[in-house]
Design an enzyme around this catalytic site. Structure first.
Site, short mmCIF file in Angstrom:
data_model
loop_
_atom_site.label_atom_id
_atom_site.label_comp_id
_atom_site.label_asym_id
_atom_site.label_seq_id
_atom_site.Cartn_x
_atom_site.Cartn_y
_atom_site.Cartn_z
CD GLU A 290 -5.63 1.08 2.04
OE1 GLU A 290 -5.31 0.87 1.09
OE2 GLU A 290 -7.10 1.03 2.38
NE ARG B 236 -4.22 -1.94 0.16
CZ ARG B 236 -4.23 -3.03 -0.22
NH1 ARG B 236 -3.35 -3.79 -0.67
NH2 ARG B 236 -5.36 -3.71 -0.10
CB SER C 110 -8.77 -1.86 4.07
OG SER C 110 -9.04 -3.09 3.35
N1 EPU Z 1 -10.57 -11.83 9.36
C1 EPU Z 1 -11.29 -11.99 10.87
N2 EPU Z 1 -12.37 -11.45 11.12
C2 EPU Z 1 -13.13 -11.10 9.89
C3 EPU Z 1 -12.69 -10.87 8.71
C4 EPU Z 1 -11.49 -11.17 8.68
O1 EPU Z 1 -10.61 -12.45 11.83
O2 EPU Z 1 -14.37 -10.79 10.41
C5 EPU Z 1 -9.16 -12.58 9.35
C6 EPU Z 1 -9.43 -13.54 8.74
O3 EPU Z 1 -8.51 -14.53 9.27
C7 EPU Z 1 -8.77 -13.42 7.28
C8 EPU Z 1 -8.01 -12.46 7.50
O4 EPU Z 1 -8.62 -11.47 8.53
O5 EPU Z 1 -8.13 -14.64 6.85
C9 EPU Z 1 -7.81 -11.42 6.26
O6 EPU Z 1 -9.15 -11.12 6.09
P1 EPU Z 1 -9.53 -10.82 4.29
O7 EPU Z 1 -9.02 -11.75 3.47
O8 EPU Z 1 -10.85 -10.30 4.01
O9 EPU Z 1 -8.18 -9.77 3.94
P2 EPU Z 1 -7.75 -8.37 4.74
O10 EPU Z 1 -6.47 -8.56 5.03
O11 EPU Z 1 -8.67 -7.94 5.92
C10 EPU Z 1 -6.88 -7.22 2.51
C11 EPU Z 1 -7.05 -5.84 1.69
C12 EPU Z 1 -8.36 -5.73 1.19
C13 EPU Z 1 -8.51 -6.80 0.25
C14 EPU Z 1 -8.33 -8.15 0.91
C15 EPU Z 1 -8.47 -9.54 0.04
C16 EPU Z 1 -5.64 -4.39 3.11
C17 EPU Z 1 -5.55 -2.96 3.98
N3 EPU Z 1 -6.80 -4.92 2.59
O12 EPU Z 1 -7.82 -7.29 3.43
O13 EPU Z 1 -8.28 -4.52 0.31
O14 EPU Z 1 -9.65 -7.09 -0.42
O15 EPU Z 1 -6.97 -8.14 1.70
O16 EPU Z 1 -7.07 -9.64 -0.66
O17 EPU Z 1 -4.57 -5.00 2.86
C18 EPU Z 1 -8.76 -2.22 0.39
O18 EPU Z 1 -7.51 -2.02 0.25
O19 EPU Z 1 -9.42 -1.18 0.74
C19 EPU Z 1 -9.15 -3.46 0.22
C20 EPU Z 1 -10.52 -3.76 0.72
#
Ligand code: EPU
Length: 336
Positions: free
Chosen positions: A332, A164, A236
Site C-alpha cells: 500500500e 486506497r 499499513s
Molecule cells: N487481525 C488479526 N490479527 C492481528 C490484527 C488484526 O487477525 O494481529 C484481523 C482481525 O480479524 C481484525 C482484522 O484483521 O478484525 C482487521 O484489523 P484492523 O481493524 O486493525 O484493520 P486492518 O484491515 O488491518 C485497516 C486499514 C488501517 C486502518 C484500520 C482501521 C488498510 C490497508 N489498513 O487495517 O489503515 O487504521 O483498517 O480501520 O486498509 C493505513 O492505511 O496505514 C492504516 C493503518
C-alpha cells in the site's frame, strides 16, 4: 527567489525514517511561490510531491526534485441548514484539521482521527479507517498542473476513488499538485460506530458524540499502531486483498473465522493482518526491520534499518502468505 536546496537528507521528512537524500528539494509556502516555480519552467529529471512523508518508502537517493506544499488555512466556504463546506489548504496537518472540525461540532472526519500526514496527500491513496474514507466526505479539490500552470477543480467523481486508490496514482496525473480540498461536513452528525470495537471503546471510555468517537479511535490506534517517533513505519504496509468469490470461499471453507467482507462487483475483501498473523509472522524480524507485534500489517524500522531490509521482509511476507493461502498481497506504501 525560490530557495531550492540541494542534496538534503530526507530522514526527518519520512515517517519510516529512511536516511536518504533528495537531489533537489523545495518547500512551497504559498501559491505565489508555486506559480513562480512554474514560470521558471526549468526541466527537472523528475519531480515528486511530498506531504507528511507518512506513506512512502524511499529506497535510495531521489535523483530529481521533491516539492512540498506548505500552504495553510482552514475556512468555512458555504453553509446550509444541515451541511457545512470547509476548505482546507494542502499543507495543513491532517489530524490538526480533523481536530478542528470536531471542535466545530462538524461530523464526518472523526473516524479518520490520528492518521499521520498532510491534508494535500490524503486523497491520493483515499485514506480510510474505521469504516470511513476520504471519498465519503470530500466534495472537491483544487490542483495546479506543474507544467501548464492550469488550475483545475476535481469534483469527487472526477477523483475516481477506490479502496486506497484515486486518479492521482496514475502516471499521467503525477504532475498535478493538490493545493486545497473542500469537505462537506454534517452539522447534525450521525456516528459511524459499526466498525470493530468502536462502540465498546466508547462505552469503556464513557464518551459520547463525535468528540467521544474521536477519542475512541485515538485510543484504539495508540494501542495497536506504533508511534513513528519510536519505531519508523508508514502505517499499513499492504492493502487488504480484494479477491474473487471462489478465493474467498476457499479461504472460508478452511477457516470459518477468517475476516471477509463483500465489496463492490461481487468481490470480497480479506484481512491482510489476519493472513500474516496466520503465518505466525507477528513480531518476525529481518535485520533491523520487523513485523509489528500488535498489528502485523505494519512493518517497522527498529532503528537505522536500510530500505532493502524492509523490502526483503515485505517479500518474505508476500511469499509466506502466497504459499499458505494462494493470495497475493500488494504494498500500500509508495515505494520510491
Ligand atoms: N487481525 C488479526 N490479527 C492481528 C490484527 C488484526 O487477525 O494481529 C484481523 C482481525 O480479524 C481484525 C482484522 O484483521 O478484525 C482487521 O484489523 P484492523 O481493524 O486493525 O484493520 P486492518 O484491515 O488491518 C485497516 C486499514 C488501517 C486502518 C484500520 C482501521 C488498510 C490497508 N489498513 O487495517 O489503515 O487504521 O483498517 O480501520 O486498509 C493505513 O492505511 O496505514 C492504516 C493503518
Amino acid at each position: 527567489m525560490l530557495a531550492i536546496k540541494e542534496n538534503i537528507s530526507l530522514k526527518t521528512l519520512n515517517t519510516f525514517g529512511m536516511d536518504v537524500q533528495a537531489q533537489y528539494f523545495l518547500d512551497l509556502h504559498n501559491e505565489f511561490e508555486l506559480f513562480e516555480f512554474i514560470k521558471q519552467s526549468k526541466s527537472w529529471p523528475k519531480t515528486l510531491m511530498l506531504g507528511g512523508g507518512s506513506n512512502i518508502l524511499f529506497t535510495k537517493k531521489y535523483e530529481g526534485l521533491i516539492l512540498r506544499p506548505m500552504f495553510k488555512g482552514i475556512v468555512k466556504v458555504q453553509e446550509t441548514d444541515t451541511k457545512m463546506m470547509i476548505k482546507v489548504a494542502a499543507g495543513e496537518n491532517w489530524d490538526t484539521f480533523v481536530a478542528a472540525t470536531v471542535e466545530m461540532g462538524l461530523g464526518g472526519l472523526e473516524n479518520l482521527s490520528l492518521i499521520p500526514g498532510n491534508v494535500g496527500t490524503c486523497p491520493i491513496q483515499n485514506i480510510g479507517a474505521y469504516g470511513v474514507e476520504v471519498a465519503d466526505v470530500l466534495e472537491s479539490l483544487e490542483a495546479v498542473h506543474l507544467l501548464s500552470g492550469e488550475r483545475i477543480t476535481f469534483n469527487n467523481a472526477a477523483c475516481h476513488f477506490g479502496y486506497r486508490e484515486s486518479i492521482f496514482k496514475r502516471s499521467d496525473y503525477k504532475n498535478y499538485l493538490i493545493t486545497s480540498l473542500t469537505f462537506c461536513l454534517n452539522k447534525n452528525p450521525t456516528l459511524h460506530t459499526q466498525y470493530g470495537d468502536l462502540q465498546n471503546e466508547m462505552q469503556m471510555l464513557g464518551v459520547h458524540g463525535i468528540g467521544g468517537l474521536r477519542q475512541a479511535v485515538m485510543s484504539i490506534r495508540k494501542r495497536k499502531l506504533p508511534d513513528p517517533e519510536e519505531f519508523g513505519n508508514a502505517g499499513s504496509f499492504f492493502k487488504n486483498p480484494i479477491v474473487k468469490k471462489k478465493d474467498a470461499d476457499r479461504i472460508l471453507s478452511d477457516n470459518s473465522n477468517a475476516p471477509c467482507y463483500q465489496v463492490k462487483n461481487g468481490m470480497f475483501k480479506l484481512s491482510a493482518a489476519w493472513l500474516i498473523d496466520q503465518c505466525g509472522l507477528k513480531g518476525f524480524e529481518h535485520g533491523r526491520a520487523a513485523v509489528h507485534s500488535k498489528q502485523p500489517l505494519v512493518l517497522i524500522n527498529k532503528g537505522n534499518a536500510q530500505a532493502s531490509e524492509i523490502i526483503e521482509l515485505s517479500q518474505m511476507i508476500i511469499n509466506r502468505v502466497f504459499s499458505k493461502f494462494g493470495i497475493q498481497l500488494h504494498p500500500e506504501v509508495n515505494i520510491i
